[in-house]
Write an enzyme that holds these catalytic residues in place. Sequence first.
Site, mmCIF file in Angstrom:
data_model
loop_
_atom_site.group_PDB
_atom_site.id
_atom_site.type_symbol
_atom_site.label_atom_id
_atom_site.label_comp_id
_atom_site.label_asym_id
_atom_site.label_seq_id
_atom_site.Cartn_x
_atom_site.Cartn_y
_atom_site.Cartn_z
ATOM 1 N N THR A 1 -8.450 -3.323 -0.440
ATOM 2 C CA THR A 1 -9.064 -4.623 -0.720
ATOM 3 C C THR A 1 -10.074 -4.998 0.348
ATOM 4 O O THR A 1 -11.175 -5.434 0.053
ATOM 5 C CB THR A 1 -7.958 -5.709 -0.825
ATOM 6 N N THR A 2 -9.714 -4.805 1.604
ATOM 7 C CA THR A 2 -10.585 -5.276 2.691
ATOM 8 C C THR A 2 -11.241 -4.133 3.467
ATOM 9 O O THR A 2 -12.116 -4.393 4.291
ATOM 10 C CB THR A 2 -9.775 -6.125 3.686
ATOM 11 N N LYS B 1 1.843 2.054 -5.061
ATOM 12 C CA LYS B 1 2.379 1.479 -6.309
ATOM 13 C C LYS B 1 1.436 1.739 -7.484
ATOM 14 O O LYS B 1 1.870 2.056 -8.582
ATOM 15 C CB LYS B 1 2.581 -0.047 -6.147
ATOM 16 N N GLY B 2 0.112 1.585 -7.211
ATOM 17 C CA GLY B 2 -0.868 1.774 -8.282
ATOM 18 C C GLY B 2 -0.777 3.170 -8.855
ATOM 19 O O GLY B 2 -0.688 3.352 -10.073
ATOM 20 N N LYS C 1 2.932 10.273 -0.684
ATOM 21 C CA LYS C 1 2.121 10.790 0.427
ATOM 22 C C LYS C 1 2.870 11.757 1.343
ATOM 23 O O LYS C 1 2.558 11.848 2.533
ATOM 24 C CB LYS C 1 1.518 9.624 1.229
ATOM 25 N N ASP D 1 0.810 -1.228 0.000
ATOM 26 C CA ASP D 1 0.000 0.000 0.000
ATOM 27 C C ASP D 1 0.841 1.275 0.000
ATOM 28 O O ASP D 1 0.440 2.310 0.531
ATOM 29 C CB ASP D 1 -0.969 0.022 1.204
ATOM 30 N N GLY E 1 0.024 13.781 -4.052
ATOM 31 C CA GLY E 1 -1.436 13.628 -4.021
ATOM 32 C C GLY E 1 -1.817 12.349 -4.737
ATOM 33 O O GLY E 1 -0.995 11.754 -5.432
ATOM 34 N N GLY F 1 -4.483 -4.471 -3.800
ATOM 35 C CA GLY F 1 -5.455 -3.427 -4.108
ATOM 36 C C GLY F 1 -4.677 -2.190 -4.517
ATOM 37 O O GLY F 1 -4.057 -1.548 -3.678
ATOM 38 N N HIS F 2 -4.646 -1.924 -5.821
ATOM 39 C CA HIS F 2 -3.837 -0.812 -6.340
ATOM 40 C C HIS F 2 -4.783 0.289 -6.814
ATOM 41 O O HIS F 2 -5.537 0.103 -7.765
ATOM 42 C CB HIS F 2 -2.940 -1.300 -7.480
HETATM 43 P P1 GDP Z 1 -0.736 0.233 -3.528
HETATM 44 O O1 GDP Z 1 -1.324 -1.043 -3.031
HETATM 45 O O2 GDP Z 1 0.727 0.320 -3.263
HETATM 46 O O3 GDP Z 1 -1.076 0.500 -4.962
HETATM 47 O O4 GDP Z 1 -1.408 1.394 -2.667
HETATM 48 P P2 GDP Z 1 -2.986 1.549 -2.326
HETATM 49 O O5 GDP Z 1 -3.698 1.988 -3.540
HETATM 50 O O6 GDP Z 1 -3.475 0.346 -1.637
HETATM 51 O O7 GDP Z 1 -2.920 2.688 -1.227
HETATM 52 C C1 GDP Z 1 -2.336 3.930 -1.485
HETATM 53 C C2 GDP Z 1 -3.398 5.027 -1.261
HETATM 54 O O8 GDP Z 1 -2.778 6.278 -1.234
HETATM 55 C C3 GDP Z 1 -4.431 5.094 -2.383
HETATM 56 O O9 GDP Z 1 -5.650 5.492 -1.833
HETATM 57 C C4 GDP Z 1 -3.869 6.185 -3.294
HETATM 58 O O10 GDP Z 1 -4.880 6.848 -4.034
HETATM 59 C C5 GDP Z 1 -3.241 7.115 -2.298
HETATM 60 N N1 GDP Z 1 -2.052 7.848 -2.753
HETATM 61 C C6 GDP Z 1 -1.023 7.428 -3.545
HETATM 62 N N2 GDP Z 1 -0.065 8.377 -3.630
HETATM 63 C C7 GDP Z 1 -0.490 9.415 -2.877
HETATM 64 C C8 GDP Z 1 0.071 10.689 -2.532
HETATM 65 O O11 GDP Z 1 1.176 11.052 -2.916
HETATM 66 N N3 GDP Z 1 -0.661 11.496 -1.698
HETATM 67 C C9 GDP Z 1 -1.879 11.111 -1.216
HETATM 68 N N4 GDP Z 1 -2.521 11.959 -0.417
HETATM 69 N N5 GDP Z 1 -2.449 9.923 -1.522
HETATM 70 C C10 GDP Z 1 -1.749 9.091 -2.326
HETATM 71 P P1 IMO Z 2 -0.874 -4.276 -2.190
HETATM 72 O O1 IMO Z 2 -0.429 -4.879 -3.496
HETATM 73 C C1 IMO Z 2 -0.974 -4.498 2.144
HETATM 74 C C2 IMO Z 2 -0.988 -8.497 3.934
HETATM 75 C C3 IMO Z 2 -2.228 -8.891 4.699
HETATM 76 C C4 IMO Z 2 -1.602 -9.810 5.741
HETATM 77 C C5 IMO Z 2 -0.507 -10.512 4.947
HETATM 78 C C6 IMO Z 2 -0.917 -11.870 4.405
HETATM 79 O O2 IMO Z 2 -2.173 -3.549 -2.276
HETATM 80 O O3 IMO Z 2 0.228 -3.482 -1.574
HETATM 81 P P2 IMO Z 2 -2.485 -12.637 2.391
HETATM 82 O O4 IMO Z 2 -3.933 -12.393 2.141
HETATM 83 O O5 IMO Z 2 -1.587 -12.159 1.303
HETATM 84 O O6 IMO Z 2 -2.189 -14.061 2.764
HETATM 85 O O7 IMO Z 2 -2.153 -11.781 3.716
HETATM 86 O O8 IMO Z 2 -0.194 -9.663 3.861
HETATM 87 N N1 IMO Z 2 -1.239 -8.047 2.531
HETATM 88 C C7 IMO Z 2 -1.176 -6.774 2.132
HETATM 89 N N2 IMO Z 2 -1.002 -5.642 2.849
HETATM 90 N N3 IMO Z 2 -1.071 -4.433 0.794
HETATM 91 C C8 IMO Z 2 -1.221 -5.567 0.068
HETATM 92 O O9 IMO Z 2 -1.192 -5.566 -1.275
HETATM 93 C C9 IMO Z 2 -1.326 -6.808 0.734
HETATM 94 N N4 IMO Z 2 -1.487 -8.086 0.338
HETATM 95 C C10 IMO Z 2 -1.417 -8.839 1.453
HETATM 96 O O10 IMO Z 2 -2.864 -7.784 5.270
HETATM 97 O O11 IMO Z 2 -0.972 -9.039 6.733
HETATM 98 MG MG MG Z 3 -2.878 -1.697 -1.819
#
Ligand code: GDP
Ligand code: IMO
Ligand code: MG
Length: 432
Positions: free
Chosen positions: A300-301, A16-17, A331, A13, A417, A40-41
């Site tokens: 995701t959750t 990356k997305g 961020k 999280d 952002g 969840g990207h």
């Molecule tokens: P990922 O799993 O690595 O793709 O990250 P997630 O999408 O799960 O979580 C990152 C969250 O931060 C998402 O809600 C993005 O929209 C948000 N985000 C990403 N980059 C930035 C940033 O530079 N600033 C802010 N405020 N939000 C960001």
């Molecule tokens: P992205 O790609 C954050 C965490 C779960 C748990 C552990 C094992 O969005 O960064 P699993 O369901 O994979 O067996 O869970 O890994 N986890 C993540 N945490 N971002 C993710 O993916 C994750 N995918 C799994 O919360 O601690």
């Molecule tokens: Mg994520």
Amino acid sequence: MRSATVIGLQWGDEGKGKVIDAFASEADVVVRYQGGGNAGHTVIAKGVKYVFHHVPTGILYPGVTCVVGNGTVLDVVALKTELAELTEQKVALSNLRLSSRAHVVMPYHRALDEAREQARGGTGQIGTTKRGIGPCYADKASRTGIRLADLYDPQRFAERLRRNLDEKNAILVHLFRRPPLAFEPIREACLDAAEALRPYVCDTARVAQDALREGKRVMFEGAQGIMLDLDHGTYPFVTSSSASSAGVSSGAGVPPAAAGKVVGVAKAYTTRVGSGPFPTELLGEPGDRLREIGKEYGATTGRPRRCGWLDLVQLGEAVRLTGCAGIVLTKLDTLAGFGPLKVAVAYERGGKRHDGFPADEAGWEELTPVYEELPAIPADPSYLGATDEDQLPGVAREYVAFVERRLGVPVSVVSTGPQREALIRRGDVLGF
Ligand code: GDP
Ligand code: IMO
Ligand code: MG
């Protein structure tokens, strides 16, 4: 080869997305190589929010081929729904390719994931996403898994499903005291989903290999983060795949060197979903405040993410493990107005400096971070979404420089952002 790998340097999280979407227009092919529906990207492009679980983030660009490699695990029913939702959002899927060798996450994997978590109870729980990831990768390693290709041979698929279901039902019923799963609904749902996915299924290793040979620009999209890596993360509180750059070769079917330049994505602070060690975690009010400002809830959750200070010891290890040559710091805007900032620069164990990461769970509990305090970044909405470094206040620039100096790796992008355009380029990113 013109290739790069974008991976998470913390516990997932990291953004990356957002980052992959921002740079996918510079690639011809984007390849997911590990993980599954646990990812969840999030992308916000032209005011529309997308959340990708299985599908590579590059799919928003019509000219980019998006590959889901053999190292991933696919919940075919959930994937069918994901594709339907993307179609509803007017996203073209004609450039999607799914590996016939990817393993299928079956309903009994999800049931086992949940049953095992519940049986572990309280603090023993991993806090998985309950998407069946661990049990599916376990079957892959046990050589009892079902691959996407198997779904197109209904007779053989039914035989394997029967055999697997008999075994899993015995475990569910006798060990976990849960109801057994019925054969026919699973068989039907899988075959139905397989039909919907059929146009996209192929030998994706070939797609990636050909693209590399033809000099196309290939970006590998990591899921999760290095601290959730099966080998190098905080085991057993990890996921079940190789979330590091090392997973690229086996998970995409390309030589190790094809990973190319490794770009690490790191949040300007740290978050983690689920259980396990987190030395710089902020408990109580400050952690809650950071979660609210940063909207730190799982994509995701929906679970609240644990929040804490930036940990340069952890990131240093991530840099060493991944060979990352550039960092995208996301961020930074969230820290604005938060107050004086702390950054962990060392760990202590038993009152002495501790170098390296413990392998045992108890070792993590004994670690205390040593912090350096940095000045607060003023709350000033004018630099939200900044695209030029000059728009940032001096203290924010100093925070970035501090990270860069301590890690010895350039911060090539600062994200300001969630929107696609909200980033400051400070140097070459993908190195194509
Ligand atoms: P990922 O799993 O690595 O793709 O990250 P997630 O999408 O799960 O979580 C990152 C969250 O931060 C998402 O809600 C993005 O929209 C948000 N985000 C990403 N980059 C930035 C940033 O530079 N600033 C802010 N405020 N939000 C960001
Ligand atoms: P992205 O790609 C954050 C965490 C779960 C748990 C552990 C094992 O969005 O960064 P699993 O369901 O994979 O067996 O869970 O890994 N986890 C993540 N945490 N971002 C993710 O993916 C994750 N995918 C799994 O919360 O601690
Ligand atoms: Mg994520």
